[in-house]
Design an enzyme around this catalytic site. Structure first.
Site, PDB file in Angstrom:
ATOM      1  N   ARG A   1     -22.009 -28.157  -2.217  1.00 54.09           N
ATOM      2  CA  ARG A   1     -22.334 -28.547  -3.594  1.00 54.09           C
ATOM      3  C   ARG A   1     -21.883 -27.509  -4.604  1.00 54.09           C
ATOM      4  O   ARG A   1     -21.618 -27.837  -5.759  1.00 54.09           O
ATOM      5  CB  ARG A   1     -23.825 -28.870  -3.709  1.00 54.09           C
TER       6      ARG A   1
ATOM      7  N   GLU B   1     -32.916 -20.390   6.129  1.00 49.46           N
ATOM      8  CA  GLU B   1     -34.347 -20.580   6.372  1.00 49.46           C
ATOM      9  C   GLU B   1     -34.579 -21.465   7.584  1.00 49.46           C
ATOM     10  O   GLU B   1     -35.686 -21.544   8.100  1.00 49.46           O
ATOM     11  CB  GLU B   1     -35.062 -21.136   5.129  1.00 49.46           C
TER      12      GLU B   1
END
Length: 178
Positions: free
Chosen positions: A66, A103
């Site tokens: 993105r 994460e």
């Protein structure tokens, strides 16, 4: 630090939370509705350009995937070039790589060894700053390839994951901090 309440509201209203993607416990911030709304996307890109000034960088580096969308729009708006920072195995020529923790796992980014002219001023762009792993790897790659990082900007920062702290002492420009 959030740039303006108006830009933050544009991003917030155009973001869809997707629970348990890409794995259970993660809430993915989907910014595709923002990219699909021409007026909102233009305002966000213009806001980033206004923040840095069109003469403060020579090229924009966008982080897959993105970040490519935003970086290309900024490059077009300022008449500069755009360089992709890709996931491993996607570049056709000799590349530098950096592996980092997400994460929810581990990943590797790459950039062509000759992507930047020595000392070229580079604005690095991504969509979301989470733990700072992706951002740290991208900034490292730009510098290893000869670029000079003049800024790092994201549309959204997830402050609770402390990515900004991991990137310190670098400055992070976020249009929205949640």
């Amino acid at each position: 630090m959030t740039d303006s309440p108006e830009l933050a509201a544009v991003i917030l209203s155009s973001t869809i939370d997707v629970p348990d993607f890409p794995k259970p416990g993660i809430v993915f911030k989907d910014l595709m509705p923002l990219f699909a709304d021409g007026a909102a996307f233009k305002r966000v890109v213009d806001g980033i350009v206004e923040h840095y000034g069109a003469d403060s960088f020579d090229v924009v580096a966008g982080v897959e995937a993105r970040g490519f969308v935003v970086a290309a729009a900024i490059a077009y708006a300022t008449g500069t070039g755009v360089v992709p920072i890709r996931k491993a195995g996607k570049l056709p020529r000799k590349a530098l790589s950096a592996t980092y923790e997400l994460e929810y796992g581990e990943a590797t980014l790459e950039v062509h060894e000759d992507a930047f002219i020595a000392g070229q001023r580079v604005l690095v762009v991504d969509d979301v700053l989470a733990t700072g792993g992706t951002a740290g790897a991208a900034l490292e790659l730009v510098e290893r390839a000869g670029g000079t990082v003049v800024g790092f900007t994201v549309l959204m920062e997830l402050a609770f994951l402390k990515g900004r702290e991991r990137l310190s002492p670098r400055t992070v420009h976020a249009l929205l901090t949640v």
